[in-house]
Design a protein around this motif. Structure first.
Motif, mmCIF file in Angstrom:
data_model
loop_
_atom_site.group_PDB
_atom_site.id
_atom_site.type_symbol
_atom_site.label_atom_id
_atom_site.label_comp_id
_atom_site.label_asym_id
_atom_site.label_seq_id
_atom_site.Cartn_x
_atom_site.Cartn_y
_atom_site.Cartn_z
ATOM 1 N N MET A 11 0.750 -1.108 -0.194
ATOM 2 C CA MET A 11 -0.078 0.043 -0.118
ATOM 3 C C MET A 11 0.857 1.144 0.131
ATOM 4 S SD MET A 11 -2.896 1.092 2.395
ATOM 5 C CE MET A 11 -2.201 1.558 3.872
ATOM 6 N N MET A 12 0.651 2.314 -0.972
ATOM 7 C CA MET A 12 1.384 3.242 -1.118
ATOM 8 C C MET A 12 0.760 4.349 0.059
ATOM 9 S SD MET A 12 1.832 3.546 -5.156
ATOM 10 C CE MET A 12 2.587 4.928 -5.321
ATOM 11 N N GLY A 13 -0.431 4.444 0.078
ATOM 12 C CA GLY A 13 -0.935 5.436 0.896
ATOM 13 C C GLY A 13 -2.583 5.436 0.800
ATOM 14 N N LEU A 14 -3.268 6.460 1.335
ATOM 15 C CA LEU A 14 -4.410 6.437 1.099
ATOM 16 C C LEU A 14 -5.098 7.721 0.164
ATOM 17 C CD1 LEU A 14 -5.857 5.802 4.983
ATOM 18 C CD2 LEU A 14 -5.651 4.372 2.736
ATOM 19 N N LEU A 15 -6.006 7.317 -0.738
ATOM 20 C CA LEU A 15 -6.507 8.528 -1.477
ATOM 21 C C LEU A 15 -8.009 8.957 -0.890
ATOM 22 C CD1 LEU A 15 -5.929 10.417 -3.831
ATOM 23 C CD2 LEU A 15 -7.137 8.567 -5.354
ATOM 24 N N ARG A 16 -8.046 10.396 -0.411
ATOM 25 C CA ARG A 16 -9.194 10.615 0.065
ATOM 26 C C ARG A 16 -9.984 11.502 -1.205
ATOM 27 N NH1 ARG A 16 -8.984 13.649 5.106
ATOM 28 N NH2 ARG A 16 -9.143 11.772 6.010
ATOM 29 N N ILE A 17 -11.159 11.196 -1.569
ATOM 30 C CA ILE A 17 -11.803 11.714 -2.759
ATOM 31 C C ILE A 17 -13.089 12.344 -2.107
ATOM 32 C CG2 ILE A 17 -12.837 11.438 -4.872
ATOM 33 C CD1 ILE A 17 -11.296 8.802 -5.378
ATOM 34 N N ARG A 18 -13.080 13.537 -2.128
ATOM 35 C CA ARG A 18 -14.325 14.171 -1.786
ATOM 36 C C ARG A 18 -15.103 14.474 -3.032
ATOM 37 N NH1 ARG A 18 -15.122 18.768 2.479
ATOM 38 N NH2 ARG A 18 -15.356 16.895 3.875
ATOM 39 N N ILE A 19 -16.370 13.814 -3.082
ATOM 40 C CA ILE A 19 -17.238 14.075 -4.140
ATOM 41 C C ILE A 19 -18.065 15.144 -3.838
ATOM 42 C CG2 ILE A 19 -19.231 12.867 -5.373
ATOM 43 C CD1 ILE A 19 -16.592 11.253 -5.642
ATOM 44 N N LYS A 20 -17.681 16.206 -4.315
ATOM 45 C CA LYS A 20 -18.671 17.465 -4.086
ATOM 46 C C LYS A 20 -19.746 17.596 -4.420
ATOM 47 C CE LYS A 20 -14.279 20.402 -3.419
ATOM 48 N NZ LYS A 20 -13.737 21.790 -3.745
ATOM 49 N N ARG A 21 -20.088 17.475 -6.220
ATOM 50 C CA ARG A 21 -21.472 17.849 -6.558
ATOM 51 C C ARG A 21 -21.435 17.307 -7.855
ATOM 52 N NH1 ARG A 21 -21.776 23.667 -9.158
ATOM 53 N NH2 ARG A 21 -19.382 24.051 -9.312
ATOM 54 N N GLY A 22 -22.579 17.328 -8.244
ATOM 55 C CA GLY A 22 -22.960 16.959 -9.663
ATOM 56 C C GLY A 22 -23.622 18.220 -10.310
ATOM 57 N N ILE A 23 -23.185 18.198 -11.704
ATOM 58 C CA ILE A 23 -23.458 19.343 -12.578
ATOM 59 C C ILE A 23 -24.334 19.059 -13.531
ATOM 60 C CG2 ILE A 23 -22.777 21.663 -13.537
ATOM 61 C CD1 ILE A 23 -20.330 20.935 -11.905
ATOM 62 N N VAL A 152 -23.371 9.201 -21.700
ATOM 63 C CA VAL A 152 -24.669 9.924 -21.387
ATOM 64 C C VAL A 152 -24.654 11.285 -21.969
ATOM 65 C CG1 VAL A 152 -23.331 11.228 -19.109
ATOM 66 C CG2 VAL A 152 -25.855 10.591 -19.234
ATOM 67 N N GLU A 153 -26.183 11.755 -22.056
ATOM 68 C CA GLU A 153 -26.147 13.118 -22.907
ATOM 69 C C GLU A 153 -25.727 14.275 -22.140
ATOM 70 O OE1 GLU A 153 -30.024 11.664 -20.997
ATOM 71 O OE2 GLU A 153 -28.289 10.992 -21.860
ATOM 72 N N SER A 154 -25.533 14.328 -20.743
ATOM 73 C CA SER A 154 -24.955 15.431 -20.029
ATOM 74 C C SER A 154 -24.532 15.086 -18.738
ATOM 75 C CB SER A 154 -25.881 16.659 -20.024
ATOM 76 O OG SER A 154 -26.963 16.408 -19.212
ATOM 77 N N GLY A 155 -23.808 16.081 -18.076
ATOM 78 C CA GLY A 155 -23.326 15.687 -16.760
ATOM 79 C C GLY A 155 -21.798 15.779 -16.373
ATOM 80 N N GLU A 156 -21.554 16.543 -15.259
ATOM 81 C CA GLU A 156 -20.273 16.559 -14.840
ATOM 82 C C GLU A 156 -20.179 16.275 -13.281
ATOM 83 O OE1 GLU A 156 -18.547 20.271 -15.576
ATOM 84 O OE2 GLU A 156 -18.366 20.054 -17.813
ATOM 85 N N ILE A 157 -19.013 15.614 -12.656
ATOM 86 C CA ILE A 157 -18.925 15.574 -11.331
ATOM 87 C C ILE A 157 -17.691 16.455 -10.778
ATOM 88 C CG2 ILE A 157 -18.168 13.826 -9.458
ATOM 89 C CD1 ILE A 157 -20.992 13.374 -10.472
ATOM 90 N N GLU A 158 -17.822 17.212 -9.700
ATOM 91 C CA GLU A 158 -16.817 17.946 -9.094
ATOM 92 C C GLU A 158 -16.174 17.089 -8.054
ATOM 93 O OE1 GLU A 158 -15.824 22.090 -7.163
ATOM 94 O OE2 GLU A 158 -17.692 21.910 -7.672
ATOM 95 N N LEU A 159 -14.935 16.967 -7.910
ATOM 96 C CA LEU A 159 -14.334 16.167 -6.979
ATOM 97 C C LEU A 159 -12.988 16.732 -6.385
ATOM 98 C CD1 LEU A 159 -12.071 14.054 -8.036
ATOM 99 C CD2 LEU A 159 -14.158 12.979 -8.886
ATOM 100 N N GLN A 160 -12.648 16.364 -5.357
ATOM 101 C CA GLN A 160 -11.009 16.997 -4.967
ATOM 102 C C GLN A 160 -10.526 15.647 -4.355
ATOM 103 O OE1 GLN A 160 -10.648 18.899 -0.820
ATOM 104 N NE2 GLN A 160 -9.959 20.588 -1.962
#
Length: 172
Positions: A11-23, A152-160
């Motif tokens: 294991m190299m480490g942990l990746l925290r993904i904050r799923i902020k929002r969908g657009i 899909v016809e539309s959509g984005e996901i914002e994450l950090q």
């Protein structure tokens, strides 16, 4: 915080993904959708909660994955929750974590707050919707990104993204 247990010595480490929002997500019910996101890395699979009746949902949820292989992409799948029928697909996306991991490996202590380490540009091989900067912030490497959903016809996901060092990992 959801952490996926994995029994692996490399294991190299942990990746925290904050799923902020969908657009501007796709409509899969009458006038709306009940979206949630599944994040996969290798055999690990985590999901957000369902947001009822929204095409612009706000999750602000942290999902934490163990990183063992830097060549493995992170995959996102967006679904519309249905009660009596199988959930509808609302698109998918993936991104490469190599540029982020390369920034994590650099010795960044003492860098001014907010320093841009590198930029990841959109191209045909990734789902990034606009240029994404990897930044040194609060003593951590972070990256904000917008992913354009495919199939899909539309959509984005914002994450950090944020890296969490594990003291026993070989890279520290």
């Amino acid at each position: 915080m959801a952490v996926n247990p994995i029994s692996s010595m490399n294991m190299m480490g942990l990746l925290r993904i904050r799923i902020k929002r969908g657009i501007n997500l796709a409509i899969r019910d009458i006038k709306s959708s009940d979206p949630y996101v599944i994040v996969r890395l290798g055999k690990q699979k985590l999901r957000t909660r369902i947001i009822k009746k929204s095409l612009n949902p706000e999750w602000h949820e942290d999902l934490t994955l163990c990183v063992t292989d830097p060549d493995e992409p992170v995959k996102l799948f967006v679904y519309d929750h249905d009660t009596f029928t199988p959930d509808d697909k609302m698109g998918d996306a993936e991104f490469d974590i190599k540029p982020f991991l390369e920034a994590v490996k650099m010795n960044l202590e003492g860098l001014p707050e907010g320093t841009i380490i590198t930029k990841v540009r959109p191209n045909r091989a990734n789902c990034i919707a606009e240029e994404s900067s990897i930044i040194w912030k609060d003593g951590k490497v972070t990256q904000n990104m917008f992913l354009r959903l495919r199939n899909v016809e539309s959509g984005e996901i914002e994450l950090q993204l944020q890296w969490i060092d594990v003291p026993s990992s070989p890279s520290s």
